[in-house]
Design an enzyme around this catalytic site. Structure first.
Site, PDB file in Angstrom:
ATOM      1  N   ARG A 104       0.835  -1.195   0.000  1.00 32.78           N
ATOM      2  CA  ARG A 104       0.000   0.000   0.000  1.00 32.78           C
ATOM      3  C   ARG A 104       0.875   1.253   0.000  1.00 32.78           C
ATOM      4  O   ARG A 104       2.034   1.215   0.390  1.00 32.78           O
ATOM      5  CB  ARG A 104      -0.897   0.031   1.239  1.00 32.78           C
ATOM      6  CG  ARG A 104      -1.960  -1.057   1.266  1.00 32.78           C
ATOM      7  CD  ARG A 104      -2.694  -1.056   2.588  1.00 32.78           C
ATOM      8  NE  ARG A 104      -1.779  -1.347   3.692  1.00 32.78           N
ATOM      9  CZ  ARG A 104      -2.017  -1.032   4.965  1.00 32.78           C
ATOM     10  NH1 ARG A 104      -3.138  -0.419   5.297  1.00 32.78           N
ATOM     11  NH2 ARG A 104      -1.147  -1.339   5.902  1.00 32.78           N
ATOM     12  N   TRP A 130      15.310  -6.709   8.715  1.00 31.81           N
ATOM     13  CA  TRP A 130      15.575  -5.303   9.026  1.00 31.81           C
ATOM     14  C   TRP A 130      17.076  -5.048   9.053  1.00 31.81           C
ATOM     15  O   TRP A 130      17.557  -4.048   8.540  1.00 31.81           O
ATOM     16  CB  TRP A 130      14.952  -4.941  10.382  1.00 31.81           C
ATOM     17  CG  TRP A 130      15.085  -3.478  10.728  1.00 31.81           C
ATOM     18  CD1 TRP A 130      14.209  -2.478  10.427  1.00 31.81           C
ATOM     19  CD2 TRP A 130      16.166  -2.863  11.433  1.00 31.81           C
ATOM     20  NE1 TRP A 130      14.683  -1.269  10.900  1.00 31.81           N
ATOM     21  CE2 TRP A 130      15.882  -1.473  11.513  1.00 31.81           C
ATOM     22  CE3 TRP A 130      17.360  -3.345  11.999  1.00 31.81           C
ATOM     23  CZ2 TRP A 130      16.733  -0.571  12.142  1.00 31.81           C
ATOM     24  CZ3 TRP A 130      18.212  -2.438  12.629  1.00 31.81           C
ATOM     25  CH2 TRP A 130      17.894  -1.063  12.691  1.00 31.81           C
TER      26      TRP A 130
END
Length: 558
Positions: free
Chosen positions: A94, A410
């Site tokens: 998104r 990450w």
């Protein structure tokens, strides 16, 4: 330690034409938005229809906490890991909203070494989709008030106009307003309000339309309120669906960017998952499926919100269910669900709290399994995690027969997600289940659909409707809207409608105070608890830490 924006700024991006070529799209078949962004026009998308669909992987999570989960980061890292494994992979995410970006939540472009870039563009104005949605929304508002001012041929009841204005910012002062003040020349005074753009029906329609023609038809079905006979008034009645479609003609084309490791990524559409349906656009996901052998996408917040809405609202339109689901959790967030306060999360190992908080993760696993889709758990690593705490999660997942792997995307990018990629591919290869939705769309009432979500997805006892909601429900079903799915607007922090009820609450009921028809989008929104469609800013908004240097370098953007 480098911040996300510093990592992104050090990255050497490839020209977007090269990224497009990697998935078989020529430079002449994309619309460039600078050197590193492009939109894929309709004619290019139409040429892909003969391609077979790839495998679809949905990334979701436990109920979020201030400790962080890393769903978007995991999505990006998993995509990069699959690419490293030699899989033709496309990511579908998104678009971030300026509201949370300037507020507290942050952007939606991943983090650390698992990001989509250009990070600054994606988190700010990107290709202008959010502005187009806001403009289309407010064009309709202007048309409504002008129609009333110019004689009100449709006999619109100004007391029952449900269409709100929109702005892509967290602005609590705009939740309830009066428009039309200042005399006869300024129209009829009436109550109005603003939703944040990502909660608007225009956003939902963008994300659920299959093409421009479908978008136009959906715009025509939008209900803006009622006339004095209590009959619904639509955009088709106002005759403005063509103009709205015109405003959105470029916004419907999906945006192509890349990850730090150059995996192609579609970033398109951005509805919130707590107050909207929380999934990126059907157009982008469909394009990704036609272009990749594996597609990694995410749905907002926990599996009780975004993932449920992906399954029950998006899948019927997309025409394809996920081939596997990844549920993301962190040791830190499990400890919070187990009763540990944020300030105490770094005070040593606490396997007992992890075991207690695992109940939240277990419910989300069970919910996803109920859709008859294989589940893999990803433990997003933090340096504060202890081996004893991690072992609790591994052991409990093993008892459930669910694969659980650590992920360090990450810190390590795609390399940190290789075990996760292998587990997901194995789950897909062994899957022989048939997708099962939460409820029967055609033969189930709105009340029964809401009850099914509360009982099957949230683990609650029942749903309680206010008098207003019951009256609305009866009227909606008389209007022929009873076969539409329910989009529950609920706090993201808990399985219940009480944001303070962490873990796996039991014996609760969910209260629906109001229903909102989103007929163009194709669902009915059920507002629960005190959830708001226009958030407010925190005491210290993220905007206070942002700046730009004389040479144009952005600082402080996470």
């Amino acid at each position: 330690m480098l911040t996300d924006i510093q990592i992104a700024q050090q990255n050497e991006q490839l020209p977007i034409v090269e990224i497009a070529k990697r998935i078989g799209i020529d430079a002449d078949d994309i619309d460039l938005y600078g050197k590193y962004k492009a939109k894929i026009p309709a004619k290019t998308l139409q040429a892909l229809e003969s391609n077979e669909d790839g495998k679809l992987i949905l990334v979701t999570a436990i109920n979020p906490t201030p400790a962080g989960e890393g769903k978007s980061t995991t999505t990006v890292g998993l995509g990069d890991a699959l690419t490293l494994r030699g899989k033709k992979t496309v990511i579908a995410l998104r678009e971030p909203s300026l509201g949370p970006t300037m507020g507290v939540k942050g952007g939606a472009a991943g983090g650390g070494y698992a990001q989509v870039v250009p990070m600054e563009d994606i988190n700010l104005h990107f290709t202008g989709d959010m502005h187009a949605i806001t403009t289309a929304n407010n064009t309709l508002s202007a048309i409504i008030d002008n129609h009333i001012h110019q004689g009100n041929e449709l006999d619109i009841d100004v007391r029952r106009v449900t269409w709100k204005r929109a702005v892509d910012l967290n602005d609590r002062a705009l939740r309830q307003v009066i428009v039309g003040l200042g005399g006869v020349a300024n129209g009829y005074p009436r109550e109005d309000g603003f939703d944040i753009t990502v909660a608007s029906e225009i956003m939902a329609i963008l994300c659920l339309s299959t093409d421009l023609e479908d978008m136009r038809a959906r715009f025509a079905r939008i209900v803006i309120g009622e006339n004095t006979k209590r009959e619904p008034v639509t955009v088709a009645d106002l005759g403005v669906e063509g103009a709205l479609t015109l405003i959105m003609k470029d916004a419907i084309a999906p945006n192509l960017v890349q990850t730090l490791e150059h995996t192609p990524a579609f970033v398109h559409g951005g509805p919130f998952a707590n107050i909207a349906h929380g999934c990126n656009s059907v157009v982008a996901t469909h394009a990704a499926l036609k272009l990749g052998d594996y597609v990694v996408t995410e749905a907002g917040f926990g599996a009780d919100l975004g993932a449920e809405k992906f399954m029950d609202i998006k899948v019927p339109v997309l025409g394809k269910a996920p081939d596997a689901v990844v549920v993301v959790a962190t040791i830190r967030s499990l400890k919070m669900h187990g009763g540990v306060a944020v300030k105490d999360l770094n005070n040593g190992s606490n396997p007992d709290a992890v075991a207690k908080g695992f109940a939240n993760l277990q419910k989300h696993i069970e919910t996803m399994q109920a859709f008859q889709v294989p589940v893999v758990v990803a433990v997003n690593e933090f340096v504060t995690d202890s081996a004893e705490e991690e072992q609790v999660v591994f052991d409990k997942c093993a008892e459930l027969g669910v694969t659980c792997v650590k992920s360090s995307v990450w810190e390590n990018g795609g390399q940190g997600g290789l075990d996760l990629a292998d587990a997901v591919v194995a789950a897909i290869d062994s899957n022989d289940q048939v997708f099962q939705a939460t409820y029967d769309y055609e033969n189930t009432s709105l009340e029964e659909k809401a009850r099914a979500i509360v009982q099957k997805v949230y683990g609650g006892d029942d749903v309680v409707f206010s008098k207003k909601a019951r009256n609305q429900m009866r009227r909606f079903e008389r209007n022929g809207w009873g076969n539409l799915p329910i989009c529950m607007a609920k706090t993201q922090y808990s399985l219940s409608d009480d944001p303070k009820a962490l873990g796996r609450p039991e014996g609760f009921k969910v209260s629906v105070r109001e229903l909102v028809p989103k007929i163009g989008a194709g669902f009915i929104v059920a507002l629960t608890g005190d959830v708001l469609t226009m958030p407010g800013l925190p005491k210290h908004p993220a905007a206070l830490d942002m700046d730009i240097k004389a040479d144009g370098e952005i600082v402080g953007l996470f």
